[in-house]
Design a protein around this motif. Structure first.
Motif, PDB file in Angstrom:
ATOM      1  N   LEU A  35      29.639   3.744  39.274  1.00  0.00           N
ATOM      2  CA  LEU A  35      29.351   5.025  39.844  1.00  0.00           C
ATOM      3  C   LEU A  35      27.831   5.373  39.593  1.00  0.00           C
ATOM      4  O   LEU A  35      27.319   4.939  38.470  1.00  0.00           O
ATOM      5  CB  LEU A  35      30.143   5.959  39.105  1.00  0.00           C
ATOM      6  CG  LEU A  35      31.591   6.426  39.671  1.00  0.00           C
ATOM      7  CD1 LEU A  35      32.226   7.354  38.966  1.00  0.00           C
ATOM      8  CD2 LEU A  35      31.326   7.154  41.115  1.00  0.00           C
ATOM      9  N   ARG A  36      27.139   6.146  40.432  1.00  0.00           N
ATOM     10  CA  ARG A  36      25.874   6.671  40.255  1.00  0.00           C
ATOM     11  C   ARG A  36      25.829   8.244  40.609  1.00  0.00           C
ATOM     12  O   ARG A  36      26.743   8.465  41.708  1.00  0.00           O
ATOM     13  CB  ARG A  36      24.851   5.940  41.016  1.00  0.00           C
ATOM     14  CG  ARG A  36      24.429   4.514  40.678  1.00  0.00           C
ATOM     15  CD  ARG A  36      24.051   4.489  39.198  1.00  0.00           C
ATOM     16  NE  ARG A  36      24.001   3.213  38.652  1.00  0.00           N
ATOM     17  CZ  ARG A  36      25.015   2.374  38.159  1.00  0.00           C
ATOM     18  NH1 ARG A  36      26.063   2.899  37.534  1.00  0.00           N
ATOM     19  NH2 ARG A  36      24.684   1.253  37.562  1.00  0.00           N
ATOM     20  N   PHE A  37      25.247   9.009  39.996  1.00  0.00           N
ATOM     21  CA  PHE A  37      25.212  10.511  40.433  1.00  0.00           C
ATOM     22  C   PHE A  37      23.965  11.132  40.925  1.00  0.00           C
ATOM     23  O   PHE A  37      22.907  10.673  40.405  1.00  0.00           O
ATOM     24  CB  PHE A  37      25.817  11.381  39.330  1.00  0.00           C
ATOM     25  CG  PHE A  37      27.219  10.734  38.468  1.00  0.00           C
ATOM     26  CD1 PHE A  37      28.294  11.054  39.278  1.00  0.00           C
ATOM     27  CD2 PHE A  37      27.406  10.093  37.410  1.00  0.00           C
ATOM     28  CE1 PHE A  37      29.685  10.613  38.907  1.00  0.00           C
ATOM     29  CE2 PHE A  37      28.546   9.690  36.999  1.00  0.00           C
ATOM     30  CZ  PHE A  37      29.601  10.081  37.473  1.00  0.00           C
ATOM     31  N   LEU A  38      24.057  11.829  41.748  1.00  0.00           N
ATOM     32  CA  LEU A  38      23.223  12.918  42.432  1.00  0.00           C
ATOM     33  C   LEU A  38      23.562  14.250  41.690  1.00  0.00           C
ATOM     34  O   LEU A  38      24.409  14.840  42.363  1.00  0.00           O
ATOM     35  CB  LEU A  38      23.016  12.849  43.626  1.00  0.00           C
ATOM     36  CG  LEU A  38      21.911  13.858  44.188  1.00  0.00           C
ATOM     37  CD1 LEU A  38      20.526  13.174  43.845  1.00  0.00           C
ATOM     38  CD2 LEU A  38      21.789  13.975  45.705  1.00  0.00           C
ATOM     39  N   MET A  39      23.063  14.392  40.485  1.00  0.00           N
ATOM     40  CA  MET A  39      23.223  15.795  39.893  1.00  0.00           C
ATOM     41  C   MET A  39      22.485  16.882  40.373  1.00  0.00           C
ATOM     42  O   MET A  39      21.256  17.104  40.326  1.00  0.00           O
ATOM     43  CB  MET A  39      22.980  15.639  38.316  1.00  0.00           C
ATOM     44  CG  MET A  39      23.919  16.712  37.396  1.00  0.00           C
ATOM     45  SD  MET A  39      25.817  16.105  37.275  1.00  0.00           S
ATOM     46  CE  MET A  39      25.418  14.903  36.006  1.00  0.00           C
ATOM     47  N   VAL A  40      23.227  17.898  41.108  1.00  0.00           N
ATOM     48  CA  VAL A  40      22.366  19.197  41.788  1.00  0.00           C
ATOM     49  C   VAL A  40      22.565  20.365  41.163  1.00  0.00           C
ATOM     50  O   VAL A  40      23.718  20.833  40.927  1.00  0.00           O
ATOM     51  CB  VAL A  40      22.850  19.213  43.299  1.00  0.00           C
ATOM     52  CG1 VAL A  40      22.106  20.141  44.101  1.00  0.00           C
ATOM     53  CG2 VAL A  40      23.012  17.740  43.929  1.00  0.00           C
ATOM     54  N   GLY A  41      21.534  20.970  40.545  1.00  0.00           N
ATOM     55  CA  GLY A  41      21.488  22.058  39.638  1.00  0.00           C
ATOM     56  C   GLY A  41      20.433  22.216  38.986  1.00  0.00           C
ATOM     57  O   GLY A  41      19.050  21.808  39.377  1.00  0.00           O
ATOM     58  N   ASP A  42      20.575  23.010  38.102  1.00  0.00           N
ATOM     59  CA  ASP A  42      19.485  23.309  37.066  1.00  0.00           C
ATOM     60  C   ASP A  42      19.051  22.290  36.340  1.00  0.00           C
ATOM     61  O   ASP A  42      19.616  21.811  35.215  1.00  0.00           O
ATOM     62  CB  ASP A  42      19.786  24.489  36.238  1.00  0.00           C
ATOM     63  CG  ASP A  42      18.703  25.188  35.346  1.00  0.00           C
ATOM     64  OD1 ASP A  42      17.963  24.322  35.240  1.00  0.00           O
ATOM     65  OD2 ASP A  42      18.871  26.344  34.864  1.00  0.00           O
ATOM     66  N   GLU A  43      17.744  21.592  36.738  1.00  0.00           N
ATOM     67  CA  GLU A  43      17.723  20.314  36.107  1.00  0.00           C
ATOM     68  C   GLU A  43      17.235  20.313  34.477  1.00  0.00           C
ATOM     69  O   GLU A  43      17.827  19.604  33.865  1.00  0.00           O
ATOM     70  CB  GLU A  43      16.344  19.468  36.778  1.00  0.00           C
ATOM     71  CG  GLU A  43      16.200  18.125  36.278  1.00  0.00           C
ATOM     72  CD  GLU A  43      15.058  17.452  37.098  1.00  0.00           C
ATOM     73  OE1 GLU A  43      14.729  17.921  38.196  1.00  0.00           O
ATOM     74  OE2 GLU A  43      14.575  16.304  36.607  1.00  0.00           O
ATOM     75  N   PRO A  44      16.498  21.252  34.034  1.00  0.00           N
ATOM     76  CA  PRO A  44      16.202  21.368  32.828  1.00  0.00           C
ATOM     77  C   PRO A  44      17.522  21.511  31.927  1.00  0.00           C
ATOM     78  O   PRO A  44      17.762  20.858  30.814  1.00  0.00           O
ATOM     79  CB  PRO A  44      15.105  22.550  32.549  1.00  0.00           C
ATOM     80  CG  PRO A  44      14.329  22.635  33.878  1.00  0.00           C
ATOM     81  CD  PRO A  44      15.543  22.299  34.673  1.00  0.00           C
ATOM     82  N   ARG A  45      18.243  22.417  32.486  1.00  0.00           N
ATOM     83  CA  ARG A  45      19.554  22.604  31.430  1.00  0.00           C
ATOM     84  C   ARG A  45      20.738  21.457  31.757  1.00  0.00           C
ATOM     85  O   ARG A  45      21.057  21.235  30.619  1.00  0.00           O
ATOM     86  CB  ARG A  45      20.388  23.589  32.257  1.00  0.00           C
ATOM     87  CG  ARG A  45      21.275  24.397  31.385  1.00  0.00           C
ATOM     88  CD  ARG A  45      22.120  25.593  32.054  1.00  0.00           C
ATOM     89  NE  ARG A  45      23.305  25.969  31.552  1.00  0.00           N
ATOM     90  CZ  ARG A  45      24.172  27.117  32.147  1.00  0.00           C
ATOM     91  NH1 ARG A  45      23.843  27.509  33.184  1.00  0.00           N
ATOM     92  NH2 ARG A  45      25.168  27.325  31.387  1.00  0.00           N
TER      93      ARG A  45
END
Length: 352
Positions: A35-45
């Motif tokens: 698995l690889r993820f594209l994490m979408v949201g508040d990057e610093p957090r």
């Protein structure tokens, strides 16, 4: 499956996001190292939450946004205002082939509306259906539609039957799953005309092992592997099952706390009770697929924890790994040839 599968995660959707999403992704990565993820949201957090999870960090790409679709936002408003939200960008990543699937624990109505707009529908399918697995006396069954369509015609029900049958084969591993239509009785003369006509066409189809009508209690019995119904009835059935499970757990806790002897009895029965709890734990059945869309989108329960979200990611992974949408297209070419869904001669020629 060998090779990598990238899944876009709406990191800000759900009651316990983003912490729950990060933990769930870590669990899923242990189960599926590809698995690889594209994490979408508040990057610093998100980076702060992941700073001690080196393997997860190495498997993750970030897509920053400050915008979130609130749980109370109406789908029509989300369509206009949510395109740059974590949910909207996760879906866009699927449309642009940056990710093979999207998983969100956010607003269900908004996710359905935005997914339909951004991903479109597969050829031969009129409407998407929400499908999920439910525990039964025989194991697990697929139930659809769970709320996407309050009213359905004959063609919709037949399409749901085909998609549900394929879902049972791919996700549950059933070789030749049986399919039933939910009705108010098992007799052929009972129920609405729409349901009776859909049953007649499914009965005549060679490509589907059609059982016939099933009633509400047949869902828990596991009488069939796939239960097909409209979204209005399906959603009521799902909520009723969830409420019954909570009532049963409440009664059980009350009974074992009623006296000293009952509490001692609990100590002896504890291992068996935990096994039952695991079987009926909704987290192990989390992850509803929007079947029929032009891309894979999986809805996690909004109130789930990391374990439940990891299971939703697992559903998305299985669907991608087994080429679910490509197989649906093939199945619909076949039923168009059979014309069991009422496909016209023109449509038959177009899909030949």
């Amino acid at each position: 499956m060998s090779g990598e599968v990238t899944i876009a995660l709406d990191a800000m959707g759900g009651d316990q996001a983003p912490k729950m999403v990060v933990k769930g992704a870590a669990i899923a990565l242990k189960r599926h190292p590809g698995l690889r993820f594209l994490m979408v949201g508040d990057e610093p957090r998100l980076r702060t939450l992941m700073k001690r999870r080196k393997k997860l960090l190495a498997a993750t790409e970030f897509l920053h946004t400050d915008e979130v679709v609130p749980g109370t936002m109406r789908p029509s408003v989300a369509l206009r205002q949510g395109r740059k939200s974590s949910m909207g960008l996760a879906l866009r990543a699927v449309r642009e082939n940056r990710a093979s699937a999207a998983v969100s624990a956010g607003n269900t109505g908004a996710l359905m509306a935005m997914a339909r707009m951004m991903l479109g529908m597969l050829p031969g399918i009129d409407r998407p259906a929400i499908a999920a697995t439910m525990p039964t006396l025989r194991g697990e069954s697929v139930v659809l539609d769970l709320g996407a369509n309050t009213e359905c015609d004959v063609r919709n029900l037949i399409q749901f039957a085909v998609m549900g049958e394929l879902f049972a084969r791919i996700v549950l591993g059933y070789q030749t799953p049986s399919v039933g239509l939910l009705n108010v009785g098992e007799e052929e003369v009972k129920g609405l005309e729409t349901v009776r006509e859909a049953a007649a066409r499914l009965k005549a189809a060679e490509s589907i092992r059609f059982h016939g009508f099933v009633e509400g209690d047949d869902i828990a019995k596991g009488t069939v592997d796939v239960v097909v119904t409209d979204g209005f009835t399906g959603n009521i059935a799902l909520k009723t099952a969830e409420g019954t499970a909570k009532l049963y757990s409440h009664y059980l806790r009350s009974a074992f706390g009623r006296s000293l002897l009952a509490r001692i009895g609990y100590l002896f029965a504890r291992s068996s009770l935990k096994a039952i709890q695991k079987q009926t734990d909704p987290r192990h059945h989390n992850g509803a697929m929007f079947l029929g869309l032009g891309g894979i989108a999986v809805k996690s329960h909004g109130g789930t924890d990391a374990l439940g979200f990891a299971n939703a990611i697992g559903v998305a992974y299985d669907l991608v790994a087994h080429g679910f949408n490509e197989r649906i297209i093939g199945e619909f070419k076949r039923i168009a040839a059979d014309r069991i869904d009422g496909t016209s001669d023109q449509q038959k020629a177009a899909t030949a």
